[in-house]
Scaffold this motif. Structure first.
Motif, short mmCIF file in Angstrom:
data_model
loop_
_atom_site.label_atom_id
_atom_site.label_comp_id
_atom_site.label_asym_id
_atom_site.label_seq_id
_atom_site.Cartn_x
_atom_site.Cartn_y
_atom_site.Cartn_z
N ARG A 105 -10.71 3.26 -8.23
CA ARG A 105 -10.78 4.38 -7.29
C ARG A 105 -9.53 4.42 -6.44
NH1 ARG A 105 -16.23 6.28 -4.91
NH2 ARG A 105 -14.99 7.00 -3.17
N PRO B 9 -5.85 6.27 -4.88
CA PRO B 9 -4.56 6.55 -5.53
C PRO B 9 -3.90 5.30 -6.12
CG PRO B 9 -4.41 6.82 -3.14
CD PRO B 9 -5.86 6.65 -3.47
N GLN B 10 -4.25 4.11 -5.60
CA GLN B 10 -3.69 2.89 -6.17
C GLN B 10 -4.59 2.31 -7.24
OE1 GLN B 10 -2.47 -0.18 -3.31
NE2 GLN B 10 -3.03 1.29 -1.76
N LEU C 181 -7.13 0.55 -6.66
CA LEU C 181 -7.48 -0.81 -6.25
C LEU C 181 -8.72 -0.86 -5.36
CD1 LEU C 181 -3.96 -2.39 -5.74
CD2 LEU C 181 -5.59 -2.80 -7.57
N LEU D 12 -4.18 -6.41 -7.21
CA LEU D 12 -3.73 -6.21 -8.58
C LEU D 12 -3.87 -7.49 -9.40
CD1 LEU D 12 -0.47 -4.13 -8.81
CD2 LEU D 12 -2.33 -4.25 -10.43
N ASN E 30 -3.89 10.82 -9.51
CA ASN E 30 -2.67 10.13 -9.11
C ASN E 30 -2.59 8.75 -9.74
OD1 ASN E 30 -1.27 11.94 -7.29
ND2 ASN E 30 -3.04 11.71 -5.96
N ARG F 235 -1.94 8.91 -13.47
CA ARG F 235 -0.54 9.16 -13.81
C ARG F 235 0.30 7.89 -13.63
NH1 ARG F 235 0.96 12.82 -9.86
NH2 ARG F 235 1.74 10.97 -8.84
N ASP F 236 0.03 7.18 -12.51
CA ASP F 236 0.85 6.00 -12.18
C ASP F 236 0.59 4.81 -13.09
OD1 ASP F 236 2.10 7.32 -10.22
OD2 ASP F 236 1.13 6.29 -8.54
N LEU G 279 3.65 1.98 -13.96
CA LEU G 279 3.86 0.77 -13.18
C LEU G 279 3.82 -0.44 -14.11
CD1 LEU G 279 1.64 1.56 -10.08
CD2 LEU G 279 4.12 1.64 -10.26
N PRO G 280 4.89 -1.24 -14.12
CA PRO G 280 4.98 -2.31 -15.11
C PRO G 280 3.81 -3.29 -15.07
CG PRO G 280 7.02 -2.08 -13.86
CD PRO G 280 6.05 -1.16 -13.24
N VAL G 281 3.31 -3.61 -13.86
CA VAL G 281 2.32 -4.67 -13.81
C VAL G 281 1.01 -4.26 -14.47
CG1 VAL G 281 1.43 -4.07 -11.56
CG2 VAL G 281 1.24 -6.40 -12.36
N ASN H 133 0.74 -2.72 -17.01
CA ASN H 133 0.95 -2.84 -18.44
C ASN H 133 0.50 -4.19 -19.00
OD1 ASN H 133 1.71 -1.53 -20.75
ND2 ASN H 133 3.71 -2.53 -20.78
#
Lengths: 340, 345
Positions: B195, B197-198, B200, B234, B251, B254-255, B259-261, B263
């Motif tokens: 949930r 935008p992050q 987290l 994270l 949001n 999309r992010d 964001l590499p982490v 991945n």
């Protein structure tokens, strides 16, 4: 109590060494187990380039999660402590914290509006930053316009009033927010957290923090003079009004960035300069470096606890309050009993 | 004195009239006895889940929404319903309704669906005694949807409609339950609900936000602790390493790919991150009402590929026609299902 310069330098060196040890420790702990050896390896190869040969997870944890969080906690802690120390001199009051001029309320309103508009986390941080600047800008503008006999008192009172106005704005934003989606997002933002420290966004936040702290650092000898009365300062050839303005700009830049990144984390800006003053005396040129180190260390220790203790994060503002209250009372007891 | 006597007479007459009206007794899910008028024509739904149910059962009785429809939402229901006024919420998570505005609309009954604990029961009691309008509070768990539908239908006097929708809801729930019961534990995926935008903020065990994951028999990675919503780091998500991530934040959706982490999380590497549709009501989490039934069909295909093979386009058309009184155009359905992150892989 005034330490000899050599002893102060030694003390500061010990504090810095302790901070470095804390940073090293913070890198090696977390929910995801990465051995100290692998941490060192990941950091080393990130520095010199090349493949660390570690599992993809471990690399990402060290470089993408822990490194930005450690950096963010250090920067926010140092920033809040420096701003608090400068403000306590500027307002000639040891009980002043960096959000005395309403910067936190302004940030909160900015972040809340960003949530209402369903913007991304980057935009939330930008809105929060601008909101904080706007609140303090308004306070300074009103203070300048009033031009009272007691400019400091005018500023503080205006800060209280503008802060509560922005607070009402936050309440309104929460009221109209969607209760299932937006309201929790605003509440979680207000609680504060370093989870938003992403390598992508961090530099944008660190630049204003560095600029503000650098400004305070350059002015550290003059800020001492702010603790004197305006007339005394003037006899020393210092334009108090101009100096005060620059300090407010620097502290606001620093605090607004810190709050935009981590939410409202209380106590650091109030407590740390106190502790520093207790250790080294009231001279600002000493209080500032010590505050920077202590603030960074305290914030890092708190955030490390926040991210490691439970599967869910603990809001750092809650931890600083739980730690800060008893420590502050102890500091008060030490300070006042001694002077009595 | 005559004035006083006239007033007293009027009061008694009013009480008698009310008595005559209130000829039914209904026991709500908080165990409260509520006296209901015989005929109900105007209903105020106190929160979004109740709005969805009342709208599904008897749209013409609904006197307004708790929040006005946005343009993109309005396209999915008939114009006369989309245009109903915004009245605000009355109980629970932040009141926004003005009691006088609600009273002015002269509802015959107030219906609230959600939590029935002592806090909400006492709120219901207070509003009822303040307004004199019967207030029915019903349990809103997703698994009990058929029962909710029938109860609200009996309050409204829309029993036939209630039977139809209850049968439909039961068919969905039973169909899922039956097949899921046969799925062995090792084929039940680990799911993380992202949930905010992050991404987290997540729902802990038993929270209404992750009800769908639990009902579908999958494992909520954050289910180790009971509770509501919580902030997680994270690092913890990487440790959990969920196979599937469900979100309703565009949001974050999309992010998450850039964001590499993220991945290093199984679900992201396997491209199994899903963004729930939200028109006209959400398919996952909010509002936590019967609108999530269609989400169950969607999510079950995501969690258990190849087990159900729902014809989602057909199911969406049927569900929207039944519950929202307007079959979406094939074009609308196609667009909804081809939004990024919607299609099961």
């Amino acid at each position: 109590m005034r330490l000899a310069p050599a002893r102060f330098a030694l003390g500061l060196a010990v504090a810095v060494a302790a901070l470095l040890a804390l940073i090293a420790w913070s890198f090696t702990v977390g929910r995801f187990a990465v051995s100290p050896h692998d941490v060192a390896r990941a950091l080393w190869f990130a520095l010199v380039g090349g493949d660390s040969g570690l599992a993809r997870n471990a690399d990402a944890i060290v470089l993408q999660v822990r490194a930005p969080r450690v950096a963010a906690a250090l920067a926010v802690g140092a920033a809040l402590a420096a701003a608090g120390a400068a403000y306590q001199n500027l307002f000639k009051n040891p009980l002043v914290s960096p959000d005395i001029l309403g910067v936190s309320a302004g940030c909160a309103l900015g972040a809340g509006l960003a949530v209402l508009l369903s913007l991304s986390i980057t935009m939330m941080q930008a809105f929060a930053f601008v909101g904080g600047l706007a609140a303090v800008g308004l306070v300074v503008a009103i203070g300048t316009w009033i031009r009272g006999r007691d400019p400091i008192l005018t500023l503080v009172l205006t800060g209280v009033v503008v802060g509560s106005l922005f607070g009402a704005g936050v309440a309104l934003v929460k009221y109209v927010a969607d209760p299932y989606n937006q309201l929790p997002a605003i509440t979680f933002w207000l609680l504060g957290s370093f989870t938003g420290a992403l390598p992508r966004d961090l530099p944008v936040t660190l630049v204003p923090i560095a600029a503000g702290v650098a400004l305070i650092w350059l002015l550290r000898w003059r800020i001492d003079v702010l603790a004197l009365s305006d007339d005394e300062a003037r006899t020393l050839g210092i334009d108090v009004r101009k100096l005060r303005f620059v300090v407010i700009v620097a502290a606001t830049l620093v605090t607004a960035s810190a709050v935009a990144l981590a939410g409202t984390v209380g106590w650091v800006g109030l407590l740390i300069p106190h502790a520093a003053r207790l250790i080294t005396g009231a001279a600002f040129a000493r209080v500032l470096p010590l505050s920077l180190v202590l603030g960074a260390g305290f914030m890092l220790a708190v955030d490390t606890a926040c991210r490691t203790l439970f599967a869910t994060e603990i809001p750092p503002g809650v931890v600083t309050a739980f730690v800060g209250t008893p420590v502050f009372i102890a500091l008060l007891a030490v300070t006042f009993r001694r002077s009595a | 004195m005559p004035v006083f006597r006239a007033f007293a007479v009027a009061l008694i007459a009013l009480a008698a009239a009310r008595e005559a009206h209130a000829s039914r007794e209904f026991i709500d899910d908080a165990g409260r006895k509520v006296a209901l008028p015989d005929r109900i024509e105007r209903v105020y739904a106190a929160g979004p889940p109740a709005s969805v149910l009342v709208f599904a059962l008897a749209p013409d009785m609904l006197i307004g929404w708790t929040r006005a429809f946005r343009d993109d939402e309005a396209r999915w229901v008939a114009e006369k319903y989309a245009k109903l006024p915004e009245l605000g919420r009355l109980t629970g998570r932040g009141n926004t309704a003005n009691v006088e505005v609600v009273l002015k609309e002269k509802p015959d009954v107030i219906i609230d669906v959600g939590s029935t604990n002592a806090t909400f029961a006492s709120l219901a009691e207070r509003v009822q005694s303040q307004t004199g309008i019967p207030y029915v509070l019903l349990d809103g768990h997703l698994a009990t949807t058929p029962r909710q539908v029938e109860k609200v239908a009996s309050v409204l006097g829309a029993e036939a409609r209630g039977r139809e929708l209850a049968a439909y809801s039961s068919r969905i729930l039973d169909g899922l339950r039956e097949k899921i019961a046969a799925i062995p534990a090792d084929r039940r995926p680990e799911v993380y609900y992202a949930r905010g935008p992050q991404g987290l903020v997540t729902g802990l065990r038993g929270s209404i936000n992750v009800e769908m994951i639990e009902l579908l028999g999958a494992k909520n990675v954050a289910g180790g602790e009971a509770g509501g919503l919580a902030n997680v780091g994270l690092e913890q998500v990487v440790l959990w390493d969920p196979a599937i991530i469900v979100t309703n934040d565009p949001n974050f959706y999309r992010d998450v790919w850039t964001l590499p982490v993220w991945n290093s999380v199984d679900a992201v590497r396997g491209k199994r991150v899903y963004l729930s549709p939200h028109l006209p009501f959400g398919w996952f989490d909010y509002p936590p009402g019967a609108n999530r039934l269609i989400g169950l069909l969607w999510l079950s295909d995501i969690l258990y590929p190849g087990v159900f093979r729902h014809d989602l386009a057909r199911d969406v058309t049927e569900f929207y026609r039944l519950f929202y009184h307007q079959a979406p155009t094939p074009d609308q359905v196609a667009r909804l299902l081809s939004e990024p992150g919607v299609a099961p892989r």
